[in-house]
Design a protein around this motif. Structure first.
Motif, PDB file in Angstrom:
ATOM      1  N   LEU A   2       0.823  -1.206   0.000  1.00  0.00           N
ATOM      2  CA  LEU A   2       0.000   0.000   0.000  1.00  0.00           C
ATOM      3  C   LEU A   2       0.858   1.256   0.000  1.00  0.00           C
ATOM      4  O   LEU A   2       2.022   1.221   0.383  1.00  0.00           O
ATOM      5  CB  LEU A   2      -0.878   0.026   1.261  1.00  0.00           C
ATOM      6  CG  LEU A   2      -1.835  -1.147   1.460  1.00  0.00           C
ATOM      7  CD1 LEU A   2      -2.408  -1.117   2.867  1.00  0.00           C
ATOM      8  CD2 LEU A   2      -2.939  -1.119   0.417  1.00  0.00           C
ATOM      9  N   ASP A   3       0.248   2.368  -0.375  1.00  0.00           N
ATOM     10  CA  ASP A   3       0.776   3.704  -0.109  1.00  0.00           C
ATOM     11  C   ASP A   3      -0.057   4.257   1.035  1.00  0.00           C
ATOM     12  O   ASP A   3      -1.277   4.087   1.058  1.00  0.00           O
ATOM     13  CB  ASP A   3       0.612   4.630  -1.323  1.00  0.00           C
ATOM     14  CG  ASP A   3       1.529   4.278  -2.480  1.00  0.00           C
ATOM     15  OD1 ASP A   3       2.469   3.474  -2.309  1.00  0.00           O
ATOM     16  OD2 ASP A   3       1.299   4.821  -3.575  1.00  0.00           O
ATOM     17  N   MET A   4       0.587   4.914   1.994  1.00  0.00           N
ATOM     18  CA  MET A   4      -0.114   5.529   3.125  1.00  0.00           C
ATOM     19  C   MET A   4       0.068   7.030   3.050  1.00  0.00           C
ATOM     20  O   MET A   4       1.205   7.521   3.011  1.00  0.00           O
ATOM     21  CB  MET A   4       0.438   5.013   4.450  1.00  0.00           C
ATOM     22  CG  MET A   4       0.167   3.572   4.712  1.00  0.00           C
ATOM     23  SD  MET A   4       0.801   3.100   6.346  1.00  0.00           S
ATOM     24  CE  MET A   4       0.521   1.335   6.283  1.00  0.00           C
ATOM     25  N   LEU A   5      -1.053   7.754   3.041  1.00  0.00           N
ATOM     26  CA  LEU A   5      -1.036   9.210   3.039  1.00  0.00           C
ATOM     27  C   LEU A   5      -1.519   9.670   4.411  1.00  0.00           C
ATOM     28  O   LEU A   5      -2.668   9.404   4.787  1.00  0.00           O
ATOM     29  CB  LEU A   5      -1.948   9.770   1.948  1.00  0.00           C
ATOM     30  CG  LEU A   5      -1.451   9.630   0.508  1.00  0.00           C
ATOM     31  CD1 LEU A   5      -1.466   8.185   0.033  1.00  0.00           C
ATOM     32  CD2 LEU A   5      -2.288  10.488  -0.410  1.00  0.00           C
TER      33      LEU A   5
ATOM     34  N   THR B 152       4.556   0.066   0.886  1.00  0.00           N
ATOM     35  CA  THR B 152       4.782  -0.599   2.165  1.00  0.00           C
ATOM     36  C   THR B 152       4.967  -2.102   1.963  1.00  0.00           C
ATOM     37  O   THR B 152       4.469  -2.679   0.998  1.00  0.00           O
ATOM     38  CB  THR B 152       3.612  -0.350   3.125  1.00  0.00           C
ATOM     39  OG1 THR B 152       2.411  -0.834   2.517  1.00  0.00           O
ATOM     40  CG2 THR B 152       3.493   1.123   3.479  1.00  0.00           C
ATOM     41  N   GLU B 153       5.673  -2.721   2.882  1.00  0.00           N
ATOM     42  CA  GLU B 153       5.974  -4.152   2.790  1.00  0.00           C
ATOM     43  C   GLU B 153       4.846  -4.981   3.400  1.00  0.00           C
ATOM     44  O   GLU B 153       4.558  -4.863   4.605  1.00  0.00           O
ATOM     45  CB  GLU B 153       7.278  -4.446   3.534  1.00  0.00           C
ATOM     46  CG  GLU B 153       7.675  -5.891   3.491  1.00  0.00           C
ATOM     47  CD  GLU B 153       8.912  -6.183   4.323  1.00  0.00           C
ATOM     48  OE1 GLU B 153       9.223  -7.378   4.465  1.00  0.00           O
ATOM     49  OE2 GLU B 153       9.548  -5.239   4.839  1.00  0.00           O
ATOM     50  N   PRO B 154       4.193  -5.826   2.586  1.00  0.00           N
ATOM     51  CA  PRO B 154       3.121  -6.671   3.120  1.00  0.00           C
ATOM     52  C   PRO B 154       3.606  -7.533   4.287  1.00  0.00           C
ATOM     53  O   PRO B 154       4.749  -7.996   4.309  1.00  0.00           O
ATOM     54  CB  PRO B 154       2.732  -7.545   1.920  1.00  0.00           C
ATOM     55  CG  PRO B 154       3.115  -6.723   0.731  1.00  0.00           C
ATOM     56  CD  PRO B 154       4.382  -6.011   1.150  1.00  0.00           C
ATOM     57  N   GLN B 155       2.729  -7.705   5.266  1.00  0.00           N
ATOM     58  CA  GLN B 155       2.908  -8.552   6.433  1.00  0.00           C
ATOM     59  C   GLN B 155       4.065  -8.130   7.338  1.00  0.00           C
ATOM     60  O   GLN B 155       4.506  -8.892   8.193  1.00  0.00           O
ATOM     61  CB  GLN B 155       3.050 -10.013   6.010  1.00  0.00           C
ATOM     62  CG  GLN B 155       1.834 -10.510   5.251  1.00  0.00           C
ATOM     63  CD  GLN B 155       1.881 -11.974   4.956  1.00  0.00           C
ATOM     64  OE1 GLN B 155       2.283 -12.768   5.804  1.00  0.00           O
ATOM     65  NE2 GLN B 155       1.472 -12.351   3.760  1.00  0.00           N
ATOM     66  N   SER B 156       4.532  -6.924   7.204  1.00  0.00           N
ATOM     67  CA  SER B 156       5.630  -6.429   8.030  1.00  0.00           C
ATOM     68  C   SER B 156       5.094  -5.886   9.357  1.00  0.00           C
ATOM     69  O   SER B 156       4.018  -5.291   9.408  1.00  0.00           O
ATOM     70  CB  SER B 156       6.371  -5.315   7.292  1.00  0.00           C
ATOM     71  OG  SER B 156       7.303  -4.684   8.145  1.00  0.00           O
ATOM     72  N   THR B 157       5.881  -6.063  10.401  1.00  0.00           N
ATOM     73  CA  THR B 157       5.527  -5.477  11.700  1.00  0.00           C
ATOM     74  C   THR B 157       6.309  -4.187  11.952  1.00  0.00           C
ATOM     75  O   THR B 157       6.248  -3.628  13.043  1.00  0.00           O
ATOM     76  CB  THR B 157       5.781  -6.475  12.845  1.00  0.00           C
ATOM     77  OG1 THR B 157       7.143  -6.886  12.804  1.00  0.00           O
ATOM     78  CG2 THR B 157       4.855  -7.678  12.739  1.00  0.00           C
TER      79      THR B 157
ATOM     80  N   LEU C 141      -4.927   7.715   4.762  1.00  0.00           N
ATOM     81  CA  LEU C 141      -5.556   7.133   3.584  1.00  0.00           C
ATOM     82  C   LEU C 141      -4.637   6.046   3.052  1.00  0.00           C
ATOM     83  O   LEU C 141      -3.464   6.309   2.777  1.00  0.00           O
ATOM     84  CB  LEU C 141      -5.785   8.198   2.508  1.00  0.00           C
ATOM     85  CG  LEU C 141      -6.296   7.683   1.160  1.00  0.00           C
ATOM     86  CD1 LEU C 141      -7.674   7.034   1.289  1.00  0.00           C
ATOM     87  CD2 LEU C 141      -6.318   8.819   0.137  1.00  0.00           C
ATOM     88  N   GLU C 142      -5.154   4.823   2.942  1.00  0.00           N
ATOM     89  CA  GLU C 142      -4.402   3.728   2.338  1.00  0.00           C
ATOM     90  C   GLU C 142      -4.968   3.451   0.953  1.00  0.00           C
ATOM     91  O   GLU C 142      -6.184   3.302   0.787  1.00  0.00           O
ATOM     92  CB  GLU C 142      -4.492   2.456   3.190  1.00  0.00           C
ATOM     93  CG  GLU C 142      -3.767   2.566   4.511  1.00  0.00           C
ATOM     94  CD  GLU C 142      -3.826   1.282   5.328  1.00  0.00           C
ATOM     95  OE1 GLU C 142      -2.994   1.160   6.243  1.00  0.00           O
ATOM     96  OE2 GLU C 142      -4.699   0.416   5.076  1.00  0.00           O
ATOM     97  N   VAL C 143      -4.070   3.403  -0.032  1.00  0.00           N
ATOM     98  CA  VAL C 143      -4.421   3.077  -1.416  1.00  0.00           C
ATOM     99  C   VAL C 143      -3.388   2.076  -1.930  1.00  0.00           C
ATOM    100  O   VAL C 143      -2.356   1.853  -1.296  1.00  0.00           O
ATOM    101  CB  VAL C 143      -4.459   4.340  -2.309  1.00  0.00           C
ATOM    102  CG1 VAL C 143      -5.634   5.250  -1.926  1.00  0.00           C
ATOM    103  CG2 VAL C 143      -3.155   5.117  -2.232  1.00  0.00           C
ATOM    104  N   ASN C 144      -3.652   1.494  -3.077  1.00  0.00           N
ATOM    105  CA  ASN C 144      -2.707   0.540  -3.660  1.00  0.00           C
ATOM    106  C   ASN C 144      -1.326   1.161  -3.827  1.00  0.00           C
ATOM    107  O   ASN C 144      -1.208   2.349  -4.164  1.00  0.00           O
ATOM    108  CB  ASN C 144      -3.199   0.066  -5.030  1.00  0.00           C
ATOM    109  CG  ASN C 144      -4.289  -0.969  -4.918  1.00  0.00           C
ATOM    110  OD1 ASN C 144      -4.129  -1.983  -4.255  1.00  0.00           O
ATOM    111  ND2 ASN C 144      -5.406  -0.714  -5.568  1.00  0.00           N
ATOM    112  N   ALA C 145      -0.300   0.355  -3.622  1.00  0.00           N
ATOM    113  CA  ALA C 145       1.074   0.800  -3.851  1.00  0.00           C
ATOM    114  C   ALA C 145       1.203   1.318  -5.279  1.00  0.00           C
ATOM    115  O   ALA C 145       0.658   0.737  -6.213  1.00  0.00           O
ATOM    116  CB  ALA C 145       2.044  -0.348  -3.613  1.00  0.00           C
ATOM    117  N   GLY C 146       1.901   2.437  -5.418  1.00  0.00           N
ATOM    118  CA  GLY C 146       2.096   3.045  -6.728  1.00  0.00           C
ATOM    119  C   GLY C 146       1.095   4.138  -7.045  1.00  0.00           C
ATOM    120  O   GLY C 146       1.297   4.928  -7.971  1.00  0.00           O
TER     121      GLY C 146
END
Length: 156
Positions: free
Chosen positions: A95-98, A113-118, A131-136
């Protein structure tokens, strides 16, 4: 042997019923979609977002989902302006986080962002929302800190 088949059939029917309930919950969630616009130097970019308002909703977010349509997103309402930390635990898509201030301006963007990362992803300052949207997506629409997000959550 026949009894075992009956038990297996009952389990299969219970699973089908449970999946049907999950599908109905998904349909109910889709009914709560709201419009949101991100205004950048490249123009106005429209999205449809799920708004996570409760603590339980914010904790769940996009966890366990394998797909997010390109024109969709998730808006987290933290109810107060404060430093915010996010993570990607049990989130299967990048995801991209705004990070967004109370006035609707973007404070910070974290891309891909890296999937499944803590790993903790911090807002870097007081914000009201993420706001979370698809990466890119942020790169595709030319989003930068200072750009504006239009939604009923933000002051005008």
């Amino acid at each position: 042997m026949v009894a075992m088949k009956t038990i297996s059939l009952r389990r299969a029917l219970a699973l089908v019923l449970a999946l049907g309930v999950v599908a109905l919950v998904g349909v109910a969630r889709a009914a709560a979609l709201e419009p949101l616009t991100v205004i950048t130097a490249t123009g106005r970019h429209s999205f449809t977002v799920e708004v996570m308002r409760s603590e339980d909703e914010r904790e769940r977010g996009l966890m366990f989902r394998g797909y997010l349509p390109a024109d969709r997103g998730m808006l987290f309402d933290f109810k107060a302006t404060e430093p915010v930390s996010m993570w990607m635990k049990d989130t299967f898509i990048s995801l991209d986080m705004l990070f967004i201030r109370r006035d609707g301006t973007i404070a910070r963007i974290v891309e891909n962002t890296e999937p499944q990362s803590t790993r903790i992803i911090s807002s870097g300052e007081n914000v009201l929302s993420v706001l979370e949207v698809n990466a890119g997506t942020a790169a595709r629409i030319g989003a930068k800190p200072g750009d504006r997000v239009v939604h009923g959550l933000f002051e005008r």
